[in-house]
Structures are given as structure tokens and as C-alpha cells.
Design a protein around this motif. Structure first.
Motif, PDB file in Angstrom:
ATOM      1  N   GLN A 114       0.828  -1.209   0.000  1.00 31.59           N
ATOM      2  CA  GLN A 114       0.000   0.000   0.000  1.00 31.59           C
ATOM      3  C   GLN A 114       0.860   1.256   0.000  1.00 31.59           C
ATOM      4  O   GLN A 114       0.579   2.210  -0.728  1.00 31.59           O
ATOM      5  N   GLU A 115       1.913   1.258   0.794  1.00 29.25           N
ATOM      6  CA  GLU A 115       2.806   2.415   0.869  1.00 29.25           C
ATOM      7  C   GLU A 115       3.500   2.666  -0.469  1.00 29.25           C
ATOM      8  O   GLU A 115       3.663   3.798  -0.891  1.00 29.25           O
ATOM      9  N   PHE A 116       3.891   1.601  -1.139  1.00 31.03           N
ATOM     10  CA  PHE A 116       4.569   1.718  -2.423  1.00 31.03           C
ATOM     11  C   PHE A 116       3.611   2.133  -3.539  1.00 31.03           C
ATOM     12  O   PHE A 116       3.931   2.981  -4.369  1.00 31.03           O
ATOM     13  N   LEU A 117       2.423   1.521  -3.568  1.00 35.01           N
ATOM     14  CA  LEU A 117       1.495   1.734  -4.678  1.00 35.01           C
ATOM     15  C   LEU A 117       0.669   3.018  -4.563  1.00 35.01           C
ATOM     16  O   LEU A 117       0.244   3.564  -5.586  1.00 35.01           O
ATOM     17  N   ALA A 118       0.433   3.520  -3.375  1.00 31.85           N
ATOM     18  CA  ALA A 118      -0.413   4.704  -3.187  1.00 31.85           C
ATOM     19  C   ALA A 118       0.067   5.908  -4.010  1.00 31.85           C
ATOM     20  O   ALA A 118      -0.729   6.536  -4.696  1.00 31.85           O
ATOM     21  N   PRO A 119       1.345   6.274  -3.950  1.00 33.90           N
ATOM     22  CA  PRO A 119       1.765   7.431  -4.744  1.00 33.90           C
ATOM     23  C   PRO A 119       1.697   7.161  -6.257  1.00 33.90           C
ATOM     24  O   PRO A 119       1.439   8.082  -7.036  1.00 33.90           O
ATOM     25  N   ILE A 120       1.880   5.917  -6.662  1.00 27.28           N
ATOM     26  CA  ILE A 120       1.765   5.586  -8.086  1.00 27.28           C
ATOM     27  C   ILE A 120       0.316   5.737  -8.527  1.00 27.28           C
ATOM     28  O   ILE A 120       0.018   6.369  -9.530  1.00 27.28           O
ATOM     29  N   ARG A 121      -0.607   5.190  -7.734  1.00 26.48           N
ATOM     30  CA  ARG A 121      -2.030   5.318  -8.058  1.00 26.48           C
ATOM     31  C   ARG A 121      -2.445   6.790  -8.104  1.00 26.48           C
ATOM     32  O   ARG A 121      -3.163   7.228  -9.005  1.00 26.48           O
ATOM     33  N   SER A 122      -1.976   7.563  -7.163  1.00 25.28           N
ATOM     34  CA  SER A 122      -2.288   8.982  -7.093  1.00 25.28           C
ATOM     35  C   SER A 122      -1.748   9.723  -8.317  1.00 25.28           C
ATOM     36  O   SER A 122      -2.433  10.569  -8.899  1.00 25.28           O
ATOM     37  N   ALA A 123      -0.537   9.397  -8.727  1.00 29.27           N
ATOM     38  CA  ALA A 123       0.080  10.047  -9.882  1.00 29.27           C
ATOM     39  C   ALA A 123      -0.678   9.721 -11.174  1.00 29.27           C
ATOM     40  O   ALA A 123      -0.721  10.537 -12.099  1.00 29.27           O
ATOM     41  N   LEU A 124      -1.277   8.543 -11.232  1.00 31.41           N
ATOM     42  CA  LEU A 124      -1.990   8.131 -12.434  1.00 31.41           C
ATOM     43  C   LEU A 124      -3.423   8.629 -12.490  1.00 31.41           C
ATOM     44  O   LEU A 124      -4.054   8.621 -13.536  1.00 31.41           O
ATOM     45  N   ASP A 125      -3.972   9.056 -11.354  1.00 35.38           N
ATOM     46  CA  ASP A 125      -5.362   9.545 -11.324  1.00 35.38           C
ATOM     47  C   ASP A 125      -5.490  10.936 -11.925  1.00 35.38           C
ATOM     48  O   ASP A 125      -4.613  11.703 -11.995  1.00 35.38           O
TER      49      ASP A 125
END
Length: 130
Positions: free
Chosen positions: A119-130
Motif C-alpha cells: 500500500q505504501e509503495f502503490l499509493a503514490p503511483i495510483r495517485s500520480a496516475l489519477d
């Protein structure tokens, strides 16, 4: 190969072709014409999760593949953080983040720890893609 398709289709699966920067123009054309599901563009010739990602070159290759095929284009290899994912997502239909996540999870001692790290790793990636 083409001969595997009947067995894959019978199992409800599709054959996914990989295209790399080292793929010949003839192979790129053949893979684009034969694509099922999506085309997987390997962003550079090297080890997955490496640091040699060139977004300009990748985006040009993705645009070329999309012009030759109706299949969506996914990009993987070298995508390891929010910045690299966002730069690739401007042209790609999907961004594959695999090795970087697997590397982080390799030493987890519990499911809870793995979930927290993921979750810590993927959260900023998901946020950047939104």
C-alpha cells in the motif's frame, strides 16, 4: 506461437506478445497485427526494474505500436515509481509495476507487513496516475 492459440482460447485466455526496443520493424508489425488482449512493450533491453527508462523513446515506440494495432499497449520494465509511471501513462494504456514491488515484498515476514509495504509503495503511483 500461432499454434498455441487454440489451446489458449479453449482455456479462455489470449496470447500476449512482447515487443522490445530491439525488435525488428518486421516483428513489430507482425506482433501489432496479431495482438490479442494487449501488446506488452518492454521499455528497454535489460533487467526488469532497472534504471534506464527513457520516457521520450518509450512514448514514441508506444505511439508507433498504437498506430499499427487496435490492441491496447502496456509498458513494463523500468517503471518503478510514481514519476516513471506517470511519464509512461501519458501514452500507454497500462503501466506494469512488477519487479520494484516484488523486490520490496521479498523479505516480508507476514501478510500484514506485505500489505502495508504494498500500500505504501502503490499509493503514490495510483495517485500520480489519477
Amino acid at each position: 506461437s500461432e499454434s498455441m492459440r487454440p489451446e489458449l482460447h479453449a482455456a479462455g485466455m489470449q496470447q500476449i506478445f512482447l515487443v522490445a526496443p530491439t525488435s525488428s520493424p518486421a516483428r513489430r508489425t507482425r506482433m501489432a497485427a496479431s495482438a490479442e488482449g494487449f501488446l506488452y512493450y518492454v521499455s528497454f533491453a535489460g533487467v526488469t526494474g532497472g534504471s534506464q527508462l527513457d520516457p521520450v523513446a518509450v512514448n514514441a515506440a508506444v505511439a508507433e505500436l498504437k498506430a499499427m494495432s487496435y490492441a491496447p499497449v502496456a509498458v513494463g520494465f523500468g517503471v518503478k515509481d510514481a514519476q516513471s509511471a506517470k511519464s509512461i501513462a501519458t501514452h500507454a494504456d497500462a503501466v506494469v509495476v512488477g519487479s520494484a514491488l516484488v523486490q520490496l515484498l521479498a523479505d516480508c515476514s507476514s501478510a500484514a507487513q506485505a500489505q502495508s509495504i504494498a500500500q505504501e509503495f502503490l499509493a503514490p503511483i495510483r495517485s500520480a496516475l489519477d
